[in-house]
Design an enzyme around this catalytic site. Structure first.
Site, PDB file in Angstrom:
ATOM      1  N   LYS A  44       0.852  -1.203   0.000  1.00 33.46           N
ATOM      2  CA  LYS A  44       0.000   0.000   0.000  1.00 33.46           C
ATOM      3  C   LYS A  44       0.882   1.246   0.000  1.00 33.46           C
ATOM      4  O   LYS A  44       2.081   1.162   0.268  1.00 33.46           O
ATOM      5  CB  LYS A  44      -0.906  -0.027   1.229  1.00 33.46           C
ATOM      6  CG  LYS A  44      -0.155  -0.083   2.564  1.00 33.46           C
ATOM      7  CD  LYS A  44      -1.080  -0.441   3.720  1.00 33.46           C
ATOM      8  CE  LYS A  44      -0.328  -0.496   5.031  1.00 33.46           C
ATOM      9  NZ  LYS A  44      -1.120  -1.103   6.104  1.00 33.46           N
ATOM     10  N   ARG A 148     -10.733  -0.420  14.706  1.00 27.20           N
ATOM     11  CA  ARG A 148     -10.622   0.368  13.475  1.00 27.20           C
ATOM     12  C   ARG A 148     -11.719  -0.071  12.504  1.00 27.20           C
ATOM     13  O   ARG A 148     -12.751   0.568  12.405  1.00 27.20           O
ATOM     14  CB  ARG A 148      -9.214   0.186  12.879  1.00 27.20           C
ATOM     15  CG  ARG A 148      -8.890   1.130  11.758  1.00 27.20           C
ATOM     16  CD  ARG A 148      -7.407   1.147  11.390  1.00 27.20           C
ATOM     17  NE  ARG A 148      -6.893  -0.121  10.868  1.00 27.20           N
ATOM     18  CZ  ARG A 148      -5.630  -0.293  10.469  1.00 27.20           C
ATOM     19  NH1 ARG A 148      -4.765   0.715  10.541  1.00 27.20           N
ATOM     20  NH2 ARG A 148      -5.219  -1.449  10.003  1.00 27.20           N
ATOM     21  N   HIS A 178      -6.212  -7.906  12.796  1.00 23.32           N
ATOM     22  CA  HIS A 178      -4.965  -7.125  12.763  1.00 23.32           C
ATOM     23  C   HIS A 178      -4.531  -6.791  14.183  1.00 23.32           C
ATOM     24  O   HIS A 178      -5.345  -6.376  15.003  1.00 23.32           O
ATOM     25  CB  HIS A 178      -5.214  -5.844  11.955  1.00 23.32           C
ATOM     26  CG  HIS A 178      -3.996  -5.044  11.647  1.00 23.32           C
ATOM     27  ND1 HIS A 178      -2.847  -5.594  11.126  1.00 23.32           N
ATOM     28  CD2 HIS A 178      -3.734  -3.714  11.782  1.00 23.32           C
ATOM     29  CE1 HIS A 178      -1.940  -4.628  10.949  1.00 23.32           C
ATOM     30  NE2 HIS A 178      -2.449  -3.493  11.353  1.00 23.32           N
ATOM     31  N   ARG A 235       1.003 -11.224   6.649  1.00 22.77           N
ATOM     32  CA  ARG A 235       1.065 -10.007   5.844  1.00 22.77           C
ATOM     33  C   ARG A 235       2.327  -9.216   6.194  1.00 22.77           C
ATOM     34  O   ARG A 235       2.419  -8.618   7.250  1.00 22.77           O
ATOM     35  CB  ARG A 235      -0.185  -9.147   6.112  1.00 22.77           C
ATOM     36  CG  ARG A 235      -1.499  -9.898   5.912  1.00 22.77           C
ATOM     37  CD  ARG A 235      -2.710  -8.990   6.092  1.00 22.77           C
ATOM     38  NE  ARG A 235      -2.789  -8.363   7.389  1.00 22.77           N
ATOM     39  CZ  ARG A 235      -3.401  -8.874   8.452  1.00 22.77           C
ATOM     40  NH1 ARG A 235      -4.018 -10.050   8.387  1.00 22.77           N
ATOM     41  NH2 ARG A 235      -3.412  -8.215   9.590  1.00 22.77           N
ATOM     42  N   TYR A 280      16.903  30.349   6.843  1.00 25.46           N
ATOM     43  CA  TYR A 280      15.810  31.174   7.361  1.00 25.46           C
ATOM     44  C   TYR A 280      15.888  31.303   8.878  1.00 25.46           C
ATOM     45  O   TYR A 280      16.094  30.306   9.593  1.00 25.46           O
ATOM     46  CB  TYR A 280      14.462  30.539   7.010  1.00 25.46           C
ATOM     47  CG  TYR A 280      14.132  30.588   5.536  1.00 25.46           C
ATOM     48  CD1 TYR A 280      14.002  31.807   4.866  1.00 25.46           C
ATOM     49  CD2 TYR A 280      13.944  29.418   4.812  1.00 25.46           C
ATOM     50  CE1 TYR A 280      13.680  31.842   3.520  1.00 25.46           C
ATOM     51  CE2 TYR A 280      13.622  29.441   3.467  1.00 25.46           C
ATOM     52  CZ  TYR A 280      13.494  30.672   2.826  1.00 25.46           C
ATOM     53  OH  TYR A 280      13.176  30.704   1.498  1.00 25.46           O
ATOM     54  N   CYS A 327      15.105  24.072   4.169  1.00 24.40           N
ATOM     55  CA  CYS A 327      14.188  24.859   3.339  1.00 24.40           C
ATOM     56  C   CYS A 327      13.334  23.905   2.483  1.00 24.40           C
ATOM     57  O   CYS A 327      13.476  22.692   2.580  1.00 24.40           O
ATOM     58  CB  CYS A 327      14.962  25.785   2.415  1.00 24.40           C
ATOM     59  SG  CYS A 327      16.251  26.749   3.219  1.00 24.40           S
ATOM     60  N   MET A 328      12.500  24.466   1.628  1.00 20.46           N
ATOM     61  CA  MET A 328      11.643  23.611   0.806  1.00 20.46           C
ATOM     62  C   MET A 328      12.454  22.752  -0.179  1.00 20.46           C
ATOM     63  O   MET A 328      12.135  21.582  -0.402  1.00 20.46           O
ATOM     64  CB  MET A 328      10.633  24.464   0.032  1.00 20.46           C
ATOM     65  CG  MET A 328       9.540  23.637  -0.628  1.00 20.46           C
ATOM     66  SD  MET A 328       8.400  24.597  -1.625  1.00 20.46           S
ATOM     67  CE  MET A 328       7.515  25.524  -0.397  1.00 20.46           C
ATOM     68  N   ASP A 329      13.527  23.335  -0.699  1.00 20.83           N
ATOM     69  CA  ASP A 329      14.265  22.635  -1.756  1.00 20.83           C
ATOM     70  C   ASP A 329      15.763  22.498  -1.506  1.00 20.83           C
ATOM     71  O   ASP A 329      16.480  21.976  -2.364  1.00 20.83           O
ATOM     72  CB  ASP A 329      14.094  23.394  -3.089  1.00 20.83           C
ATOM     73  CG  ASP A 329      12.716  23.985  -3.209  1.00 20.83           C
ATOM     74  OD1 ASP A 329      11.767  23.203  -3.330  1.00 20.83           O
ATOM     75  OD2 ASP A 329      12.582  25.224  -3.130  1.00 20.83           O
TER      76      ASP A 329
HETATM   77  C1  PLP Z   1      -0.428  -2.016   6.824  1.00 21.81           C
HETATM   78  C2  PLP Z   1      -0.997  -3.292   7.270  1.00 21.81           C
HETATM   79  C3  PLP Z   1      -0.168  -4.426   7.404  1.00 21.81           C
HETATM   80  C4  PLP Z   1       1.340  -4.368   7.316  1.00 21.81           C
HETATM   81  O1  PLP Z   1       1.855  -3.884   8.551  1.00 21.81           O
HETATM   82  P1  PLP Z   1       3.422  -3.894   8.818  1.00 21.81           P
HETATM   83  O2  PLP Z   1       3.550  -3.474  10.245  1.00 21.81           O
HETATM   84  O3  PLP Z   1       4.001  -2.875   7.891  1.00 21.81           O
HETATM   85  O4  PLP Z   1       3.896  -5.246   8.537  1.00 21.81           O
HETATM   86  C5  PLP Z   1      -0.773  -5.633   7.678  1.00 21.81           C
HETATM   87  N1  PLP Z   1      -2.118  -5.728   7.831  1.00 21.81           N
HETATM   88  C6  PLP Z   1      -2.927  -4.656   7.739  1.00 21.81           C
HETATM   89  C7  PLP Z   1      -4.387  -4.836   7.935  1.00 21.81           C
HETATM   90  C8  PLP Z   1      -2.405  -3.400   7.480  1.00 21.81           C
HETATM   91  O5  PLP Z   1      -3.215  -2.350   7.395  1.00 21.81           O
END
Ligand code: PLP
Length: 402
Positions: A44, A148, A178, A235, A280, A327-329
């Site tokens: 993601k 969540r 999760h 995951r 700055y 700075c920005m750049d």
């Molecule tokens: C982002 C996410 C992960 C990955 O988490 P990490 O800590 O980067 O391994 C796994 N499961 C869900 C639901 C997530 O949102």
């Protein structure tokens, strides 16, 4: 284009992503989980800023890789458009406008709302009228402690699972939860979530009699330290990029190599006299004669302003502190102690130079961001360059911003 030309054009600043490191990190994690457990690569937010498409292409052929996870329908579509054919799971809520597309592309969706079941079913009917006969594949999300998204692991949640099984046009392929605190030294909270999830799965089995193929709960921290939470899938997010979920996890279980290095170049060197302000607000004023260099990257590239007066970079294998505000750049560094620094010299912002190394964790701590955020925030203005087998791969489709 010749390699030198590419590097030259990228010289203001570029992020180099080592695809071999990404693959090794996945393989090393695989060694730490059960043989039957498959893996999901979480890519993601454009692969935590590293580039989702090149990483997906690098990993797709791994036999133990079930597929990929993303946060939105658009991220899933980007992968399909790039030719990725393995399963993709959208981890967050998917909005109804994309259901037909998602079903057609066989993108799996996290589902936990009743309205989604009906809307997916309707989308399936609309597709059937167009001659496309596909079921919506879903992974039911269960909330065991994040508060969540996800159904509760109780009577109400059980009714939801039953309804999902009975809804036309839906195939329940997976069920997952999760962890909120698997990255802490004390694993009791994660273990409690795991046991709540396991009890719920048992009730699901009793009540539906069905076998759900993919049960999963572990994130990176779970992969490292909670082997009893392996289940059918794990995951892997942050660890696949060679970064650590937190400072509290054990770093001796799985070998990880940071995949991303960030480089720039010195564009100006000069001497300043005692009493001269830098950047700055003149938050830094030279106490004596010193030599400073200008680096052409700033918060407009996602390099945090929070590193003003605190961060450092590597030049000629030595640490050079940031002077005054970022700075920005651009920003300025102290090179008084580093002999021979000249225009055009390489500056390492993240990565190794000689014996020195700057990690994202270190800069995350210094800037008040954390490493996940640091990686995601590296801006669009920073071209990504992909390296494999020691060679730079820089083709149109691989270098997104090039
Ligand atoms: C982002 C996410 C992960 C990955 O988490 P990490 O800590 O980067 O391994 C796994 N499961 C869900 C639901 C997530 O949102």
């Amino acid at each position: 284009m010749k390699e030198e030309d590419i590097i030259y054009r990228l010289k203001r600043v570029y992020a180099e992503i080592n695809l071999d490191a990404v693959r090794c990190n996945m393989e090393n994690m695989k060694k730490n989980i059960a043989p039957k457990t498959e893996m999901i690569a979480v890519i993601k937010a454009d692969g935590y800023g590293h580039g989702a498409v090149p990483i997906a292409r690098e990993l797709e052929a791994l036999a133990f890789l079930y597929g990929f996870a993303v946060a939105t329908a658009e991220e899933a579509e980007q992968l399909r458009n790039a030719g990725i054919t393995k399963p993709i799971l959208v981890l967050g809520y998917t909005f109804p406008y994309s259901y037909e597309k998602m079903i057609q592309e066989e993108v799996r969706m996290a589902v936990f709302r009743y309205d989604t079941l009906n809307e997916l079913s309707d989308a399936g009917i609309r597709l059937a009228k167009k001659g496309i006969f596909k079921k919506a594949k879903i992974h039911i999300k269960v909330d065991t402690g994040m508060s969540r998204i996800g159904v509760r692991p109780d009577e109400e949640g059980l009714c939801f699972v039953e309804k999902a099984f009975k809804t036309d046009g839906i195939e329940v392929e997976g069920i997952f939860t999760h962890f909120a605190r698997a990255d802490e030294a004390d694993k009791s909270s994660a273990e409690n979530q795991l046991s709540v999830f396991e009890q719920f799965l048992e009730r699901v089995r009793e009540s539906t009699g069905s076998k759900i193929f993919y049960k999963h709960c572990s994130n990176s921290a779970g992969i490292l330290e909670l082997s009893k939470a392996n289940m059918d899938l794990v995951r892997a997010g942050i660890t696949l990029y060679g970064l650590w979920p937190s400072s509290q996890v054990r770093k001796d279980i799985v070998k990880l190599v940071p995949a991303l290095s960030l480089y720039s170049t010195v564009v100006y060197v000069k001497e300043i006299e005692a009493g001269t302000g830098v950047s700055y607000g003149s938050t830094f004023v030279a106490g004596e004669k010193m030599r400073i260099a200008t680096v052409p990257i700033g918060y407009g590239d996602g390099y945090p302003r929070g590193l003003s007066g605190k961060g450092f970079v590597l030049v000629h294998g030595q640490r050079a502190p940031i002077l005054g505000r970022v700075c920005m750049d651009q920003f300025m560094i102290d090179v008084t102690h580093i002999p021979g620094v000249a225009q055009g010299d390489m500056v390492t912002l993240i990565g190794c130079d000689g014996k020195e190394q700057i990690t994202m964790e270190e800069l995350g701590d210094l800037s008040g961001r954390f490493n996940y955020e640091f990686a995601c925030d590296i801006g669009k203005r920073v071209p990504r360059v992909y390296k494999k087998g020691g060679k730079i791969l820089c083709t149109e489709e691989c270098c997104q911003d090039f």
